[in-house]
Design an enzyme around this catalytic site. Structure first.
Site, PDB file in Angstrom:
ATOM      1  N   GLU A  73      -7.263   8.992  -2.920  1.00 15.96           N
ATOM      2  CA  GLU A  73      -6.354   9.954  -2.278  1.00 15.96           C
ATOM      3  C   GLU A  73      -6.983  10.523  -1.019  1.00 15.96           C
ATOM      4  OE1 GLU A  73      -4.521  13.776  -1.206  1.00 15.96           O
ATOM      5  OE2 GLU A  73      -6.572  13.502  -1.889  1.00 15.96           O
ATOM      6  N   ASP A 122     -10.845  10.679  -7.000  1.00 16.24           N
ATOM      7  CA  ASP A 122     -11.910  10.602  -5.990  1.00 16.24           C
ATOM      8  C   ASP A 122     -12.209  11.981  -5.408  1.00 16.24           C
ATOM      9  OD1 ASP A 122      -9.267  10.455  -4.914  1.00 16.24           O
ATOM     10  OD2 ASP A 122     -10.095   9.932  -2.965  1.00 16.24           O
TER      11      ASP A 122
HETATM   12 ZN   LIG Z   1      -7.004  16.703  -3.540  1.00 17.65          ZN
END
Ligand SMILES: [Zn+2]
Length: 381
Positions: free
Chosen positions: A142, A80
């Site tokens: 994340e 992401d």
């Molecule tokens: Zn990162």
């Protein structure tokens, strides 16, 4: 180093939007990214599993394994990116652009650029049968909830001994970072006409006591914990925002405070929450208010991989750099919880991450690929 293939692969990844964000209006699925990665690694002999992240619709982890055994190394990256403001970019953030020996694009350095580097490193092992497995992990979310890394415990994550998380560190090994919690305290009192304090119970005044107590807790923590490897050597606690009341002539009935706490390795999230709760409970009794203490998200633990562990010794030799600490949090504590010695080390610079005109410098790529080859050779061949 095949720069042409690297650039082609990175431009494919960058072209697939995969923003993760607590704001549902901005949040995207990362499915197209993990699907694309599987098409790269399957022809190299990897068995690719795409696992849904339970409770997070349209979010997936890729777990790709080549070889078998109880050892081996995990090469891990997140799929992401953070949200972006296209108008602040000098070029289309989703169209990789080469300028001045740099590749510009959203996620180029943080951290889509790690995956084509893994692919390039694996070219040296064509036809080699690994004694211990190489595992590629591509996670979801994340940048927001870390739901992908948190889900590993339910996804029958294969056995391995070592993990490299390719966050941008200029390929310097990082073995320590602080953790982070974000918490809320809500005080509920009783509204009333301000001319007579007996008509209500002022939540803002109780919050004043709460804040004093939280700051004294911070002072205690800073006196007790200290780590000279960090730029800010003590745990920090920031009172971030507060909302309460509605009118000068009304007794304030409710007040809410949000704060973060960044703890050092060795400090546990559960114990810190208990410590805060223990200090807040007597204030509720004393002020006759309801005080509700809650987490805004589960928190990311602090991380430390001992400098004398086999993984750190190996990457120290391969890179010529001693392990360092960084100010940002990563998925490392979740991989460590899977029993893996873990280090954070990848191409690119964190200074370009989360910025308009994010780029990765071409000069970083060949050394990164060489180091990854060395890691695979050390642990899997
Ligand atoms: Zn990162």
């Amino acid at each position: 180093m095949d720069y042409h293939t690297y650039t082609e692969q990175l431009s494919q990844l960058v072209a697939l939007p995969s923003v993760s964000c607590a704001d549902p209006a901005l949040d995207c699925s990362n499915k197209a990214v993990v699907d694309l990665l599987a098409t790269w690694f399957e022809p190299l002999g990897f068995d690719c599993r795409i696992e849904p992240v339970l409770g997070y619709p349209n979010k997936y982890n890729l777990i790709a394994v080549r070889g078998s055994g109880d050892g081996g190394v995990v090469l891990s990256g997140h799929t992401d990116t953070v949200p972006y403001n296209a108008e602040r970019w000098e070029q289309d953030p989703l169209a990789l652009t080469q300028k001045h020996e740099r590749l510009y694009g959203l996620g180029a350095t943080d951290m889509k650029g790690f995956f084509p580097a893994i692919w390039a490193a694996l070219q040296a092992f064509d036809g080699v049968s690994f004694k211990e497995p190489v595992i590629i992990l591509a996670t979801a979310d994340e940048e927001s909830s870390m739901s992908g890394a948190r889900a590993l415990s339910e996804q029958q994550f294969p056995k391995a001994r070592y993990a490299i998380i390719g966050e941008p560190t200029g390929m310097r090994p990082v073995n320590m970072h602080k953790g982070i919690m974000m918490e809320a305290v809500r005080v509920n009192g009783q509204a009333g006409h301000s001319s007579n304090p007996a008509l209500g119970n002022n939540a803002m005044e109780a919050m004043h006591t709460v804040m004093t107590e939280i700051l004294s807790y911070r002072a205690d923590l800073q006196a007790r914990y200290h780590n000279p490897t960090f730029e800010v050597q003590v745990p920090t606690l920031n009172l971030g925002c507060i909302h309460g009341g509605d009118n000068p002539n009304r007794i304030c009935s409710a007040c809410e405070l949000h704060f973060d706490l960044r703890m050092l390795p060795g400090m546990s999230i559960d114990e810190l929450r208990q410590g805060l709760q223990t200090r807040l409970t007597p204030i509720a009794e004393q002020t006759q208010t309801d005080i509700i203490f809650s987490a805004l998200f589960p928190g990311v633990p602090a991380f430390e991989q001992p400098a004398n562990s086999a993984l750190i010794e190996t990457v120290k030799k391969l890179t010529g750099h001693n392990p360092e600490s960084v100010a940002f949090a990563t998925e490392a504590p979740f991989l460590q919880a899977q029993g893996l010695q873990t280090v954070i080390m990848g191409p690119g610079s964190i200074d370009q991450a989360h910025q308009a005109n994010e780029y990765i410098a071409l000069s970083e790529l060949a050394p990164a690929v060489k180091t990854l080859e060395g890691v695979i050779r050390a642990f899997c061949v």
